[in-house]
Design an enzyme around this catalytic site. Structure first.
Site, PDB file in Angstrom:
ATOM      1  N   GLY A   1      -8.797  -3.830   6.970  1.00 20.24           N
ATOM      2  CA  GLY A   1      -8.704  -3.051   8.205  1.00 20.24           C
ATOM      3  C   GLY A   1      -8.023  -3.797   9.332  1.00 20.24           C
TER       4      GLY A   1
ATOM      5  N   HIS B   1     -12.336 -14.297   0.013  1.00 19.47           N
ATOM      6  CA  HIS B   1     -12.547 -13.320   1.074  1.00 19.47           C
ATOM      7  C   HIS B   1     -13.934 -13.494   1.671  1.00 19.47           C
ATOM      8  CE1 HIS B   1      -9.165 -10.323   0.189  1.00 19.47           C
ATOM      9  NE2 HIS B   1      -9.004 -11.294  -0.688  1.00 19.47           N
TER      10      HIS B   1
ATOM     11  N   LYS C   1       0.367  -9.918  -2.087  1.00 19.62           N
ATOM     12  CA  LYS C   1      -0.880  -9.939  -2.862  1.00 19.62           C
ATOM     13  C   LYS C   1      -1.024  -8.646  -3.660  1.00 19.62           C
ATOM     14  CE  LYS C   1      -5.880  -9.699  -2.114  1.00 19.62           C
ATOM     15  NZ  LYS C   1      -5.954  -8.290  -2.555  1.00 19.62           N
TER      16      LYS C   1
ATOM     17  N   LYS D   1     -12.805  -3.047   8.516  1.00 24.84           N
ATOM     18  CA  LYS D   1     -13.412  -1.831   7.939  1.00 24.84           C
ATOM     19  C   LYS D   1     -14.579  -2.106   6.990  1.00 24.84           C
ATOM     20  CE  LYS D   1     -10.320  -1.685   3.933  1.00 24.84           C
ATOM     21  NZ  LYS D   1      -9.124  -1.135   3.311  1.00 24.84           N
TER      22      LYS D   1
ATOM     23  N   LYS E   1      -2.234   1.165  -2.565  1.00 24.42           N
ATOM     24  CA  LYS E   1      -2.642  -0.034  -3.312  1.00 24.42           C
ATOM     25  C   LYS E   1      -2.303   0.067  -4.797  1.00 24.42           C
ATOM     26  CE  LYS E   1      -7.160  -0.609  -2.945  1.00 24.42           C
ATOM     27  NZ  LYS E   1      -8.479  -0.638  -2.288  1.00 24.42           N
TER      28      LYS E   1
ATOM     29  N   LYS F   1       0.868  -1.201   0.000  1.00 15.30           N
ATOM     30  CA  LYS F   1       0.000   0.000   0.000  1.00 15.30           C
ATOM     31  C   LYS F   1       0.894   1.236   0.000  1.00 15.30           C
ATOM     32  CE  LYS F   1      -3.907  -2.360   0.945  1.00 15.30           C
ATOM     33  NZ  LYS F   1      -5.244  -2.264   0.368  1.00 15.30           N
TER      34      LYS F   1
ATOM     35  N   GLY G   1      -2.673  -2.280   5.096  1.00 14.13           N
ATOM     36  CA  GLY G   1      -2.306  -1.055   5.813  1.00 14.13           C
ATOM     37  C   GLY G   1      -1.708  -1.347   7.172  1.00 14.13           C
TER      38      GLY G   1
ATOM     39  N   ASP H   1      -3.306  -5.792  -5.211  1.00 10.87           N
ATOM     40  CA  ASP H   1      -4.610  -5.302  -4.799  1.00 10.87           C
ATOM     41  C   ASP H   1      -5.614  -5.510  -5.925  1.00 10.87           C
ATOM     42  OD1 ASP H   1      -4.862  -2.893  -2.173  1.00 10.87           O
ATOM     43  OD2 ASP H   1      -6.224  -4.482  -2.787  1.00 10.87           O
ATOM     44  N   GLU H   2      -6.900  -5.357  -5.570  1.00  6.52           N
ATOM     45  CA  GLU H   2      -7.956  -5.727  -6.533  1.00  6.52           C
ATOM     46  C   GLU H   2      -7.917  -4.875  -7.799  1.00  6.52           C
ATOM     47  OE1 GLU H   2      -8.473  -4.526  -3.509  1.00  6.52           O
ATOM     48  OE2 GLU H   2      -9.548  -2.653  -3.768  1.00  6.52           O
TER      49      GLU H   2
ATOM     50  N   HIS I   1     -10.616 -12.688  -5.107  1.00 10.47           N
ATOM     51  CA  HIS I   1     -10.967 -11.397  -4.490  1.00 10.47           C
ATOM     52  C   HIS I   1     -12.391 -11.065  -4.906  1.00 10.47           C
ATOM     53  CE1 HIS I   1     -10.985  -7.302  -3.149  1.00 10.47           C
ATOM     54  NE2 HIS I   1      -9.783  -7.419  -2.641  1.00 10.47           N
ATOM     55  N   ARG I   2     -13.187 -10.583  -3.964  1.00  6.40           N
ATOM     56  CA  ARG I   2     -14.635 -10.438  -4.243  1.00  6.40           C
ATOM     57  C   ARG I   2     -15.074  -8.991  -4.494  1.00  6.40           C
ATOM     58  NH1 ARG I   2     -17.417 -11.046   1.781  1.00  6.40           N
ATOM     59  NH2 ARG I   2     -16.029  -9.569   2.800  1.00  6.40           N
TER      60      ARG I   2
ATOM     61  N   GLN J   1      -4.999 -11.455   5.580  1.00 11.01           N
ATOM     62  CA  GLN J   1      -4.387 -10.432   4.733  1.00 11.01           C
ATOM     63  C   GLN J   1      -4.312  -9.123   5.517  1.00 11.01           C
ATOM     64  OE1 GLN J   1      -3.219  -7.403   2.540  1.00 11.01           O
ATOM     65  NE2 GLN J   1      -5.375  -7.249   3.050  1.00 11.01           N
TER      66      GLN J   1
HETATM   67  C1  CAP Z   1      -7.541  -4.707   2.413  1.00 13.42           C
HETATM   68  C2  CAP Z   1      -7.863  -4.669   0.936  1.00 13.42           C
HETATM   69  C3  CAP Z   1      -8.823  -5.743   0.520  1.00 13.42           C
HETATM   70  C4  CAP Z   1     -10.096  -5.778   1.326  1.00 13.42           C
HETATM   71  C5  CAP Z   1     -11.173  -6.516   0.552  1.00 13.42           C
HETATM   72  C6  CAP Z   1      -8.435  -3.324   0.531  1.00 13.42           C
HETATM   73  O1  CAP Z   1      -6.566  -3.722   2.619  1.00 13.42           O
HETATM   74  O2  CAP Z   1      -6.698  -4.864   0.182  1.00 13.42           O
HETATM   75  O3  CAP Z   1      -9.102  -5.492  -0.853  1.00 13.42           O
HETATM   76  O4  CAP Z   1      -9.833  -6.479   2.484  1.00 13.42           O
HETATM   77  O5  CAP Z   1     -12.290  -6.610   1.389  1.00 13.42           O
HETATM   78  O6  CAP Z   1      -8.132  -2.965  -0.616  1.00 13.42           O
HETATM   79  O7  CAP Z   1      -9.181  -2.769   1.286  1.00 13.42           O
HETATM   80  P1  CAP Z   1      -6.234  -3.350   4.143  1.00 13.42           P
HETATM   81  P2  CAP Z   1     -12.911  -8.035   1.760  1.00 13.42           P
HETATM   82  O8  CAP Z   1      -5.613  -4.585   4.760  1.00 13.42           O
HETATM   83  O9  CAP Z   1      -5.279  -2.200   4.054  1.00 13.42           O
HETATM   84  O10 CAP Z   1      -7.526  -2.995   4.785  1.00 13.42           O
HETATM   85  O11 CAP Z   1     -11.779  -8.815   2.323  1.00 13.42           O
HETATM   86  O12 CAP Z   1     -14.012  -7.719   2.738  1.00 13.42           O
HETATM   87  O13 CAP Z   1     -13.408  -8.588   0.461  1.00 13.42           O
HETATM   88 MG    MG Z   2      -7.669  -4.450  -1.700  1.00 12.79          MG
END
Ligand code: CAP
Ligand code: MG
Length: 432
Positions: free
Chosen positions: A356, A304, A178, A311, A154, A152, A380, A180-181, A271-272, A377
């Protein structure tokens, strides 16, 4: 009206056949319609019917009518004959049970809660290549959790910067780096270059640590040809995993990726992103529970499922039900909220807990899930560590060791300045 036949799709005396696919919907009808008018429309439009009686309707086709076999003013349970569907195709299934019916004027809201898949349907799918066996077969460990970190910010690092961060994370204890999405092949971090440099850093980190290091590199692509090319490239550079945005890519891409994962003996990180567009409003859309069920059937190795305390939204009872749905050989629903589901030869898969998280709340999350069969995972919560990335990685590893060895984080922080500093910055906050 004389030309309507919706009520023919409602039959409380119908006993579902063993081979029927069963679907549980909740619905909110418009005031001017009766319950039977409303639920008959759901069964009709999602199987063989339309708004009017038809001149051509053979006995054979009539047998394919879906039937509402149990209902009340909020719930409708519908049985679909197996021959309605192309075997092995989730896109085809969703075009019926998740298609036009969501736009019908007869309904104010509609939500697909769950399905029951009979053995005859399940056996058309291979499921995941590894499932929970990633822990022992890829990481050569007898217990989880598997840890991962997203560099990050991201988006923004160059391929070189990304790979350097990956090395630091791997060297100081994180198992997987990983994407990021929303990282794909942007100009500043082209896919092929990222794969090549990550492989180089992985080899270096594995040599130093003696541990298996992996990456969840995002293969989400503009077309299936490029999707396949990206999966093949990752495989050729010796990685055992790839990552895909399951909703954004769509179910044809997902089943293509699952087919290729078996070809290349690879694991899929699902990833969802975008799921909350239709899962979070509990009156309309589809449940994350149902989406998670599709992922295991299609062959995603880890998906996920939410943190409860991080968060992003997710109710604890649905998250724990998903944990059991994904990890069990046979899912037995708590208080009949969902269908029971036998998985036959479909392997169990790992819940991914992310969003989070930071060292201060990892014990809480592991207590909630009550299993080590997890991927944790922490993005941050590593990349924001006051002493830097390496310290962030070590603080996560130390928090997990503390939990496993029965220490409180304060106790363990006495011998881990990295954990102490993480607690100083974030304490036990649950981010929103
Ligand atoms: C988490 C994350 C993930 C979310 C996805 C983000 O980052 O990389 O994509 O966890 O949500 O981009 O927010 P942090 P979920 O660790 O910095 O929060 O797992 O609910 O699908
Ligand atoms: Mg992410």
């Amino acid at each position: 009206m004389g030309f309507e036949w919706y009520k023919e799709f409602v039959d409380k005396d119908y006993k579902p056949k063993k081979t029927d696919i069963l679907v549980h919907f909740t619905y909110e009808k418009v005031d001017e319609l009766t319950v039977e008018d409303a639920i008959g429309r759901i069964a009709s439009e999602s199987s063989i019917g339309t708004w009017t009686t038809l001149t051509l309707l053979s006995k054979r086709i009539r047998k394919m009518m879906a039937k509402v076999y149990s209902y009340d003013e909020k719930n409708a349970y519908i049985a679909y004959p197996l021959e309605l569907w192309e075997k092995g195709s989730i896109p085809n299934l969703l075009s019926g049970i998740a298609g036009n019916i969501f736009g019908m004027k007869a309904l104010k809201n509609l939500r697909l809660i769950d399905t029951h898949f009979p053995k005859e349907y399940v056996k058309e799918f291979k499921g995941p290549c590894y499932g929970i066996d990633v822990i022992k077969k890829i990481f050569k460990r007898d217990r989880g959790p598997v840890t991962a970190t997203v560099p990050k910010p991201k988006i923004g690092f160059t391929s070189e910067e990304h790979a350097k961060i990956a090395f630091d994370l791997w060297e100081y204890g994180i198992d997987c780096v990983k994407d990021d999405e929303n990282l794909a092949s942007q100009a500043f971090n082209k896919f092929d270059r990222r794969v090549k440099l990550l492989a180089k850093m992985r080899d270096k980190a594995e040599k130093i640590t003696g541990e298996v290091k992996e990456a969840f590199i995002n293969v989400t692509a503009p077309n299936l040809y490029e999707l396949e090319r990206r999966i093949e490239l990752i495989h050729d550079y010796g990685f055992k995993y790839f990552m895909i945005d399951i909703v954004i890519s769509g179910f044809t891409a997902l089943q293509t990726a699952a087919f290729l994962a078996h070809e290349y003996k690879m694991a899929i990180h699902g990833h969802r992103a975008m799921h909350a567009m239709f899962t979070r409003n509990h009156l309309h859309g589809m449940s994350m529970f149902f989406l998670a069920k599709l992922c295991r059937l299609i062959g995603i190795d880890q998906i996920h499922t939410g943190t409860v305390i991080g968060k992003l939204e997710g109710k604890i009872d649905e998250i724990l039900a998903m944990r059991d749905l994904l990890l069990s050989k046979e899912f037995v629903s708590p208080n009949n909220q969902y269908f029971n589901q036998k998985w036959f030869d479909i392997k169990p898969i790992l819940p991914v807990v992310s969003g989070g998280l930071h060292p201060g709340i990892l014990p809480d999350v592991m207590k909630i899930y009550e299993t080590d069969n997890l991927v944790l995972q922490v993005g941050g919560g590593v990349m924001g560590h006051p002493m830097g990335v390496k310290a962030g990685a070590k603080a996560v590893k130390d928090a997990i060791i503390a939990y496993h060895d029965g220490y409180t984080l304060e106790e363990y922080a006495k011998k881990s300045k990295e954990l102490a500093e993480a607690l100083k910055k974030w304490g036990y906050t649950k981010p929103v």
